[in-house]
Scaffold this active site. Structure first.
Site, PDB file in Angstrom:
ATOM      1  CB  THR A  98     -15.769  54.143  -3.103  1.00 16.03           C
ATOM      2  OG1 THR A  98     -16.774  53.058  -2.783  1.00 16.03           O
ATOM      3  CG2 THR A  98     -16.531  55.143  -3.671  1.00 16.03           C
ATOM      4  CE  LYS A 173     -20.257  53.497  -3.804  1.00 15.15           C
ATOM      5  NZ  LYS A 173     -20.846  52.652  -2.585  1.00 15.15           N
ATOM      6  CE  LYS A 241     -13.798  57.098   0.091  1.00 12.17           C
ATOM      7  NZ  LYS A 241     -14.090  55.952  -0.692  1.00 12.17           N
TER       8      LYS A 241
HETATM    9  P1  NAP Z   1     -12.294  50.949   6.937  1.00 14.84           P
HETATM   10  O1  NAP Z   1     -13.194  50.158   7.994  1.00 14.84           O
HETATM   11  O2  NAP Z   1     -11.601  52.364   7.192  1.00 14.84           O
HETATM   12  O3  NAP Z   1     -11.068  50.025   6.205  1.00 14.84           O
HETATM   13  C1  NAP Z   1     -10.172  50.627   5.533  1.00 14.84           C
HETATM   14  C2  NAP Z   1      -9.065  49.491   5.135  1.00 14.84           C
HETATM   15  O4  NAP Z   1      -8.247  49.934   4.432  1.00 14.84           O
HETATM   16  C3  NAP Z   1      -8.416  49.321   6.556  1.00 14.84           C
HETATM   17  O5  NAP Z   1      -8.189  47.578   6.632  1.00 14.84           O
HETATM   18  C4  NAP Z   1      -7.145  49.939   6.699  1.00 14.84           C
HETATM   19  O6  NAP Z   1      -5.986  49.370   7.064  1.00 14.84           O
HETATM   20  C5  NAP Z   1      -6.773  50.058   4.872  1.00 14.84           C
HETATM   21  N1  NAP Z   1      -6.110  51.030   4.548  1.00 14.84           N
HETATM   22  C6  NAP Z   1      -6.368  52.244   4.513  1.00 14.84           C
HETATM   23  N2  NAP Z   1      -5.494  53.268   4.035  1.00 14.84           N
HETATM   24  C7  NAP Z   1      -4.321  52.337   3.974  1.00 14.84           C
HETATM   25  C8  NAP Z   1      -3.270  52.235   3.442  1.00 14.84           C
HETATM   26  N3  NAP Z   1      -2.443  53.598   3.075  1.00 14.84           N
HETATM   27  N4  NAP Z   1      -2.278  51.292   3.433  1.00 14.84           N
HETATM   28  C9  NAP Z   1      -2.623  50.309   3.598  1.00 14.84           C
HETATM   29  N5  NAP Z   1      -3.951  49.872   4.002  1.00 14.84           N
HETATM   30  C10 NAP Z   1      -4.657  50.924   4.220  1.00 14.84           C
HETATM   31  O7  NAP Z   1     -13.194  51.184   5.773  1.00 14.84           O
HETATM   32  P2  NAP Z   1     -14.295  50.406   5.033  1.00 14.84           P
HETATM   33  O8  NAP Z   1     -15.675  50.734   5.694  1.00 14.84           O
HETATM   34  O9  NAP Z   1     -14.101  49.013   4.971  1.00 14.84           O
HETATM   35  O10 NAP Z   1     -14.342  51.001   3.595  1.00 14.84           O
HETATM   36  C11 NAP Z   1     -13.361  50.571   2.416  1.00 14.84           C
HETATM   37  C12 NAP Z   1     -13.823  51.226   1.224  1.00 14.84           C
HETATM   38  O11 NAP Z   1     -15.188  50.497   0.788  1.00 14.84           O
HETATM   39  C13 NAP Z   1     -13.795  52.787   1.016  1.00 14.84           C
HETATM   40  O12 NAP Z   1     -13.406  53.110  -0.108  1.00 14.84           O
HETATM   41  C14 NAP Z   1     -15.327  53.001   1.360  1.00 14.84           C
HETATM   42  O13 NAP Z   1     -15.608  54.122   0.626  1.00 14.84           O
HETATM   43  C15 NAP Z   1     -15.924  51.948   0.555  1.00 14.84           C
HETATM   44  N6  NAP Z   1     -17.431  51.388   0.894  1.00 14.84           N
HETATM   45  C16 NAP Z   1     -17.667  51.347   2.402  1.00 14.84           C
HETATM   46  C17 NAP Z   1     -18.923  51.072   2.732  1.00 14.84           C
HETATM   47  C18 NAP Z   1     -19.424  50.974   4.013  1.00 14.84           C
HETATM   48  O14 NAP Z   1     -20.661  51.147   4.619  1.00 14.84           O
HETATM   49  N7  NAP Z   1     -18.412  51.107   5.159  1.00 14.84           N
HETATM   50  C19 NAP Z   1     -19.926  50.738   1.801  1.00 14.84           C
HETATM   51  C20 NAP Z   1     -19.553  50.832   0.383  1.00 14.84           C
HETATM   52  C21 NAP Z   1     -18.638  51.363   0.119  1.00 14.84           C
HETATM   53  P3  NAP Z   1      -5.902  49.630   8.952  1.00 14.84           P
HETATM   54  O15 NAP Z   1      -6.761  48.474   9.390  1.00 14.84           O
HETATM   55  O16 NAP Z   1      -4.266  49.458   9.085  1.00 14.84           O
HETATM   56  O17 NAP Z   1      -6.554  50.999   8.987  1.00 14.84           O
END
Ligand code: NAP
Length: 290
Positions: A98, A173, A241
């Site tokens: 997102t 979104k 965010k």
């Molecule tokens: P998350 O569990 O925090 O995972 C984030 C991922 O991105 C991890 O693999 C992290 O690596 C990687 N990452 C972050 N910064 C990075 C960087 N600078 N360089 C390389 N890798 C990086 O987050 P998530 O819940 O999966 O969410 C991911 C996206 O989906 C976000 O944009 C969020 O808004 C969206 N989203 C989430 C949900 C939900 O319910 N969680 C629902 C809809 C949409 P590391 O493992 O090394 O930290």
């Protein structure tokens, strides 16, 4: 079978990549900043670990990505050893982060200059939707690349739709998040009022959820909200965010979003109460605070 790279194996990316492998039977190469998660993924699903996004994207037909925000996305694409330095002509980069519509259009142009393609494809449906492979995916980009990518995206989705040109997926979104912000605040006020009025909250919610006030949030969250339990998915930090992206876009396009702006400030109060990792239904906590 296509060669697919997946960058970002977080809460969402890990199971999404798993569905591409197990349902689609594609050949997967995964990259995660924290290497141990990529190793765990390969131990579970097979495929290859890449040590950089550049290495992951090298031979891929499709490169999927699900990282945190615009800055993270920039790092893994056009940053040092980013995926765009090895993206081959004809390849399609599908971004499930997102992020802003601005960065989507920017990366679409950079990809096009290399003869490659970029789709912004944010998701809705949360952690459970990712685990069960039933996400909703809102896509922006060119119809030809959408048609090629849709079968792969469908491995982790129940609904996939092309919303318009580059950026339209992220804009859709934003519409989703605007709905959620106002709706959850309304639901929080309703439950808070029912409690103050001395009603049987369960009876009130079960009755009105059969009528016009019904919503997914009401059906799935009223009980835990009434009990003050906020460990059910999308975190307040993530929501802030997203609201920053929404409000920034609205400043540019002239939309009036008074409730969204206010609810964003309510979420800031929840953060200050220690609720950064609480889920978005925690808006009720600031109403119930002593
Ligand atoms: P998350 O569990 O925090 O995972 C984030 C991922 O991105 C991890 O693999 C992290 O690596 C990687 N990452 C972050 N910064 C990075 C960087 N600078 N360089 C390389 N890798 C990086 O987050 P998530 O819940 O999966 O969410 C991911 C996206 O989906 C976000 O944009 C969020 O808004 C969206 N989203 C989430 C949900 C939900 O319910 N969680 C629902 C809809 C949409 P590391 O493992 O090394 O930290």
């Amino acid at each position: 079978m296509s060669k697919v790279a997946f960058i970002g194996l977080g809460v969402m990316g890990y199971p999404m990549a798993g569905h591409i492998r197990s349902k689609g039977q594609h050949d997967l190469t995964v990259y995660n900043r924290t290497l141990s998660k990529a190793q765990a993924w390969v131990a579970e699903f097979g495929g290859q670990v890449a040590l950089t996004p550049e290495e992951a994207a090298k031979d891929a037909d499709f490169v999927f990505c699900c990282v945190g925000n615009d800055d993270d996305l920039r790092q893994v694409t056009t940053g040092e050893r980013g995926a765009f330095s090895s993206l081959r002509p004809g390849a399609i980069f599908v971004d499930n982060t997102t992020a802003s519509a601005t960065i989507a259009r920017e990366l679409h142009a950079v990809a096009a200059a290399r003869g490659a393609h970029f789709l912004d494809a944010p998701v809705s449906g949360g952690q459970a939707g990712a685990q069960n492979g039933v996400l909703t995916v809102m896509v922006g980009g060119d119809p030809e690349s959408f048609a090629r990518a849709e079968p792969v995206i469908s491995c982790f989705a129940r609904a996939v739709k092309l919303m318009g040109p580059s950026g339209a997926g992220q804009l859709t979104k934003m519409v989703n998040q605007i709905c959620i912000a106002g709706l959850v605040q309304g639901l929080a006020e309703a439950i808070h009022f029912a409690q103050k009025a001395g009603l049987d909250v369960a009876a009130a919610m079960e009755t009105i959820s059969k009528g016009a006030a019904q919503s997914w949030q009401m059906e799935n969250r009223w009980k835990t909200m009434a009990e003050g339990k906020f460990d059910f998915g999308f975190a307040v930090d993530w929501m802030r965010k997203d609201m920053a992206i929404v409000l920034d876009e609205a400043r540019g396009n002239g939309a009036n979003l008074p409730v969204s702006a206010l609810v964003d400030q309510f979420y800031a109060e929840v953060q200050a109460m220690g609720g950064r990792r609480w889920d978005t239904s925690s808006l009720i906590a600031r109403l119930n605070r002593k």
